[in-house]
Design a protein around this motif. Structure first.
Motif, PDB file in Angstrom:
ATOM      1  N   THR A  58      69.358   7.379  19.705  1.00 38.61           N
ATOM      2  CA  THR A  58      69.467   6.227  18.820  1.00 38.61           C
ATOM      3  C   THR A  58      68.172   6.042  18.031  1.00 38.61           C
ATOM      4  O   THR A  58      67.076   6.202  18.589  1.00 38.61           O
ATOM      5  CB  THR A  58      69.763   4.950  19.637  1.00 38.61           C
ATOM      6  N   ALA A  59      68.307   5.705  16.763  1.00 40.69           N
ATOM      7  CA  ALA A  59      67.131   5.514  15.905  1.00 40.69           C
ATOM      8  C   ALA A  59      66.562   4.119  16.086  1.00 40.69           C
ATOM      9  O   ALA A  59      67.285   3.126  16.052  1.00 40.69           O
ATOM     10  CB  ALA A  59      67.506   5.751  14.446  1.00 40.69           C
ATOM     11  N   PHE A  60      65.250   4.050  16.297  1.00 36.33           N
ATOM     12  CA  PHE A  60      64.501   2.800  16.302  1.00 36.33           C
ATOM     13  C   PHE A  60      63.396   2.972  15.261  1.00 36.33           C
ATOM     14  O   PHE A  60      62.301   3.418  15.571  1.00 36.33           O
ATOM     15  CB  PHE A  60      63.896   2.519  17.678  1.00 36.33           C
ATOM     16  N   GLY A  61      63.744   2.661  14.003  1.00 36.48           N
ATOM     17  CA  GLY A  61      62.828   2.993  12.921  1.00 36.48           C
ATOM     18  C   GLY A  61      62.767   4.499  12.788  1.00 36.48           C
ATOM     19  O   GLY A  61      63.795   5.164  12.669  1.00 36.48           O
ATOM     20  N   GLU A  62      61.564   5.068  12.852  1.00 39.17           N
ATOM     21  CA  GLU A  62      61.401   6.522  12.767  1.00 39.17           C
ATOM     22  C   GLU A  62      61.510   7.192  14.143  1.00 39.17           C
ATOM     23  O   GLU A  62      61.491   8.410  14.241  1.00 39.17           O
ATOM     24  CB  GLU A  62      60.059   6.852  12.138  1.00 39.17           C
ATOM     25  N   ARG A  63      61.637   6.416  15.161  1.00 41.59           N
ATOM     26  CA  ARG A  63      61.731   6.934  16.520  1.00 41.59           C
ATOM     27  C   ARG A  63      63.190   7.232  16.879  1.00 41.59           C
ATOM     28  O   ARG A  63      64.093   6.484  16.525  1.00 41.59           O
ATOM     29  CB  ARG A  63      61.162   5.898  17.494  1.00 41.59           C
ATOM     30  N   HIS A  64      63.430   8.330  17.610  1.00 40.09           N
ATOM     31  CA  HIS A  64      64.774   8.683  18.070  1.00 40.09           C
ATOM     32  C   HIS A  64      64.736   8.795  19.586  1.00 40.09           C
ATOM     33  O   HIS A  64      64.155   9.734  20.138  1.00 40.09           O
ATOM     34  CB  HIS A  64      65.253   9.985  17.428  1.00 40.09           C
ATOM     35  N   TYR A  65      65.366   7.828  20.247  1.00 40.41           N
ATOM     36  CA  TYR A  65      65.217   7.654  21.697  1.00 40.41           C
ATOM     37  C   TYR A  65      66.567   7.765  22.393  1.00 40.41           C
ATOM     38  O   TYR A  65      67.566   7.209  21.918  1.00 40.41           O
ATOM     39  CB  TYR A  65      64.603   6.278  21.962  1.00 40.41           C
ATOM     40  N   PRO A  66      66.627   8.466  23.537  1.00 38.77           N
ATOM     41  CA  PRO A  66      67.906   8.599  24.261  1.00 38.77           C
ATOM     42  C   PRO A  66      68.227   7.333  25.056  1.00 38.77           C
ATOM     43  O   PRO A  66      67.378   6.813  25.773  1.00 38.77           O
ATOM     44  CB  PRO A  66      67.648   9.783  25.189  1.00 38.77           C
ATOM     45  N   LEU A  67      69.454   6.867  24.943  1.00 37.85           N
ATOM     46  CA  LEU A  67      69.891   5.702  25.705  1.00 37.85           C
ATOM     47  C   LEU A  67      70.744   6.099  26.920  1.00 37.85           C
ATOM     48  O   LEU A  67      71.251   5.243  27.627  1.00 37.85           O
ATOM     49  CB  LEU A  67      70.683   4.746  24.808  1.00 37.85           C
ATOM     50  N   HIS A  68      70.867   7.401  27.120  1.00 36.00           N
ATOM     51  CA  HIS A  68      71.667   7.894  28.244  1.00 36.00           C
ATOM     52  C   HIS A  68      71.016   9.155  28.800  1.00 36.00           C
ATOM     53  O   HIS A  68      70.621  10.047  28.054  1.00 36.00           O
ATOM     54  CB  HIS A  68      73.095   8.205  27.781  1.00 36.00           C
ATOM     55  N   MET A  69      70.883   9.215  30.134  1.00 33.32           N
ATOM     56  CA  MET A  69      70.317  10.386  30.789  1.00 33.32           C
ATOM     57  C   MET A  69      71.078  10.666  32.079  1.00 33.32           C
ATOM     58  O   MET A  69      71.505   9.733  32.760  1.00 33.32           O
ATOM     59  CB  MET A  69      68.836  10.158  31.140  1.00 33.32           C
ATOM     60  N   THR A  70      71.252  11.931  32.390  1.00 36.76           N
ATOM     61  CA  THR A  70      71.780  12.317  33.698  1.00 36.76           C
ATOM     62  C   THR A  70      70.741  13.212  34.364  1.00 36.76           C
ATOM     63  O   THR A  70      70.184  14.116  33.734  1.00 36.76           O
ATOM     64  CB  THR A  70      73.122  13.057  33.605  1.00 36.76           C
TER      65      THR A  70
END
Length: 267
Positions: free
Chosen positions: A217-229
């Motif tokens: 998911t984009a948070f401004g210029e940051r791309h961060y995972p909201l799901h991990m296994t």
């Protein structure tokens, strides 16, 4: 043809061959440097995506093992790479469990405060590698954000395609013996520098854990995972899923949040 003339011709061919070889080597060196820079830029971009000056988020942790399915919920505050504060909000029996992770003189320390008591337990060294609440993650896995670009070197790299996206597949080796995982394999999306998959290794190349990332998911210029296994290969029939919500970066955090005194408070 005289012996002298034949030697001159052979010498000329040798010089031409050397010149062509040198030119080819030079071109190969430049290409190697270019590719290495792309790999390093991608690793730096991954660090920038995953780490921030400050962050606040909520996490739902679902553990599936031989005993069934268990769900935990936590609130996490973080700063930089090695400073985090976490508090369990569910289930009821674990609500109020608090964890403070700090770094002192390059040594990791964790303070654990159990619910219903002000007693604080200090963990350090190999004890930080213990499982968090029966999950596939250790305290370090949950609360650390390793500085990959500075603490690891890229020993192998290639470009691959995953789900139609161009990615870099990088093999990393720790620069210091103190690193929990001497080797890591990271698959990083080329365009957004976001994580796709990670494998964690012990010394000697034994694979310990596999992590898959999703819902980038984009948070401004940051791309961060909201799901991990996360799968710990040392535990049979076990898997932990992490789902993040209410994620905020570079926010103001409570004063003194990363202190033992704050940990002991009711909050």
């Amino acid at each position: 043809m005289s012996h002298k003339k034949r030697n001159c011709i052979l010498l000329t061919f040798a010089i031409l061959a050397f010149a062509l070889s040198s030119s080819t080597l030079s071109a190969n060196d430049e290409e190697t440097k270019r590719v290495a820079k792309e790999f390093q830029d991608s690793l730096t971009g991954l660090d920038n995506n995953m780490v921030s000056k400050s962050r606040r988020l909520e996490m739902r942790m679902t553990i599936e093992d031989n005993e069934g399915t268990h769900t935990k919920e936590l609130e996490i505050l973080g700063k930089g790479y090695f400073t985090s504060l976490a508090r369990a909000t569910a289930p009821a029996r674990e609500k109020g469990t608090k964890m403070l992770r700090i770094q002192r003189r390059e040594r990791g320390i964790l303070y654990l405060c159990l619910p219903g008591t002000s007693r604080v337990i200090r963990l350090s060294g190999h004890m930080l590698r213990q499982s968090v609440m029966g999950s596939d993650l250790s305290y370090e896995d949950l609360l650390d954000a390793p500085r990959l670009g500075e603490n690891y070197e890229i020993i192998r790299g290639r470009e691959i395609e995953v789900d139609g996206k161009k990615c870099y597949d990088l093999q990393l080796k720790a620069l210091k013996r103190s690193e929990t995982y001497p080797e890591r394999r990271y698959v990083i999306e080329k365009e957004r520098h976001s994580p796709v998959m990670q494998e964690l290794f012990a010394g000697g190349g034994k694979k310990l854990k596999i992590i898959h990332y999703g819902k980038i998911t984009a948070f401004g210029e940051r791309h961060y995972p909201l799901h991990m296994t996360v799968q710990n290969l040392l535990k049979k029939h076990s898997k932990t899923t992490l789902e993040f919500s209410n994620v905020k970066f570079n926010v103001r955090l409570p004063r003194g949040a990363f202190t033992r005194r704050y940990l002991e408070r009711e909050w």
